[in-house]
Design a protein around this motif. Structure first.
Motif, short mmCIF file in Angstrom:
data_model
loop_
_atom_site.label_atom_id
_atom_site.label_comp_id
_atom_site.label_asym_id
_atom_site.label_seq_id
_atom_site.Cartn_x
_atom_site.Cartn_y
_atom_site.Cartn_z
N PHE A 178 -14.24 4.99 10.47
CA PHE A 178 -13.97 3.42 9.81
C PHE A 178 -12.78 3.93 9.04
O PHE A 178 -11.97 2.94 8.83
N ALA A 179 -12.75 4.86 8.14
CA ALA A 179 -11.56 4.84 7.20
C ALA A 179 -10.39 5.13 7.93
O ALA A 179 -9.19 4.70 7.87
N LEU A 180 -10.57 5.83 9.00
CA LEU A 180 -9.22 6.09 10.02
C LEU A 180 -8.89 4.60 10.44
O LEU A 180 -7.70 4.50 10.69
N SER A 181 -9.61 3.99 11.02
CA SER A 181 -9.36 2.57 11.31
C SER A 181 -8.52 1.62 10.61
O SER A 181 -7.72 0.87 10.87
N ARG A 182 -9.02 1.91 9.34
CA ARG A 182 -8.33 1.06 8.27
C ARG A 182 -7.03 1.60 7.98
O ARG A 182 -6.21 0.80 7.55
N VAL A 241 -11.20 4.34 1.36
CA VAL A 241 -10.80 3.05 1.77
C VAL A 241 -10.66 2.18 0.74
O VAL A 241 -9.89 1.45 0.68
N ILE A 242 -11.46 2.35 -0.49
CA ILE A 242 -11.18 1.46 -1.58
C ILE A 242 -9.77 1.86 -2.22
O ILE A 242 -9.12 0.89 -2.66
N GLY A 243 -9.61 3.01 -2.35
CA GLY A 243 -8.19 3.50 -3.00
C GLY A 243 -7.12 2.80 -1.93
O GLY A 243 -6.15 2.44 -2.47
N LYS A 244 -7.13 3.00 -0.73
CA LYS A 244 -6.22 2.25 0.14
C LYS A 244 -6.20 0.71 0.05
O LYS A 244 -5.00 0.13 -0.25
N THR A 245 -7.13 0.07 -0.52
CA THR A 245 -7.24 -1.43 -0.68
C THR A 245 -6.63 -1.73 -2.04
O THR A 245 -5.87 -2.43 -2.14
N LEU A 246 -6.75 -0.96 -2.94
CA LEU A 246 -6.08 -1.02 -4.49
C LEU A 246 -4.63 -0.63 -4.27
O LEU A 246 -3.81 -1.47 -4.87
N LEU A 247 -4.20 0.35 -3.33
CA LEU A 247 -2.80 0.47 -3.10
C LEU A 247 -2.14 -0.74 -2.44
O LEU A 247 -1.10 -1.06 -2.77
N MET A 248 -2.76 -1.42 -1.58
CA MET A 248 -2.27 -2.82 -0.92
C MET A 248 -2.15 -3.71 -2.08
O MET A 248 -0.93 -4.29 -1.82
N SER A 249 -2.80 -3.66 -3.18
CA SER A 249 -2.40 -4.73 -4.02
C SER A 249 -1.55 -4.51 -4.96
O SER A 249 -0.49 -5.06 -5.22
N ALA A 250 -1.27 -3.11 -5.16
CA ALA A 250 0.06 -2.73 -5.74
C ALA A 250 0.91 -2.87 -5.15
O ALA A 250 2.30 -3.18 -5.68
N LEU A 251 0.93 -2.52 -3.81
CA LEU A 251 2.22 -2.96 -2.93
C LEU A 251 2.78 -4.50 -2.95
O LEU A 251 3.86 -4.61 -2.85
N THR A 252 1.73 -5.30 -3.02
CA THR A 252 1.82 -6.72 -2.92
C THR A 252 2.61 -6.81 -4.17
O THR A 252 3.59 -7.77 -4.27
#
Length: 151
Positions: free
Chosen positions: A107-111, A24-35
């Motif tokens: 939790f990970a799946l929900s995110r 989930v931290i990696g996914k959060t970082l990915l969202m930053s890169a996508l922005t």
């Protein structure tokens, strides 16, 4: 198990928690890169110096192509950080490993589902339910931590 080893890879439950937290931290970082990608692709910047230096038209915070990704990223920040912090304390309460692993996985799946619902977009209440699921898991763990640590 001694407390120092509960928060180490000697504890298999900690390893599972670390894995799902990393996801989930990696996914959060990915969202930053996508922005950033959206901003650069469409030359949509919020700050005058970015417009001047990167070739945008004028500063704006209202472009929906950027804002949708940015809001999804903001929601990750608001939910992933509490999960990781509370989950670290939850591990020390020595929870049932099967149950705790299920909480981490869901939790990970929900995110991940929340992001899909946001980016596609999939009609509500899908995004709300996926967010609420993760929030509920973090709240459950917070209550367990409070109960275990009460004076």
């Amino acid at each position: 198990m001694a407390m120092h080893s509960m928060l180490s890879y000697d504890n298999p439950l900690f390893g599972k928690f670390a894995f799902y937290s990393g996801v989930v931290i990696g996914k959060t970082l990915l969202m930053s890169a996508l922005t950033v990608r959206q901003r650069l692709t469409y030359k949509i910047f919020a700050n005058p110096e970015d417009v001047e230096g990167l070739g945008g038209k004028e500063p704006t915070v209202s472009d929906q192509r950027v804002e949708r990704v940015r809001r999804c990223h903001q929601n990750d920040i608001e939910n992933v950080l509490p999960f990781v912090l509370v989950g670290s304390f939850y591990i020390v309460t020595d929870p049932d490993p099967w149950w705790a692993t299920l909480l981490f996985r869901v939790f990970a799946l929900s995110r991940c589902l929340h992001t899909v619902c946001y980016m596609v977009p999939i009609p509500q209440p899908s995004r709300f339910m996926s967010c609420l699921t993760g929030w509920g898991i973090t709240a459950f763990m917070a209550v367990a931590v409070i109960r275990a640590g009460r004076p």
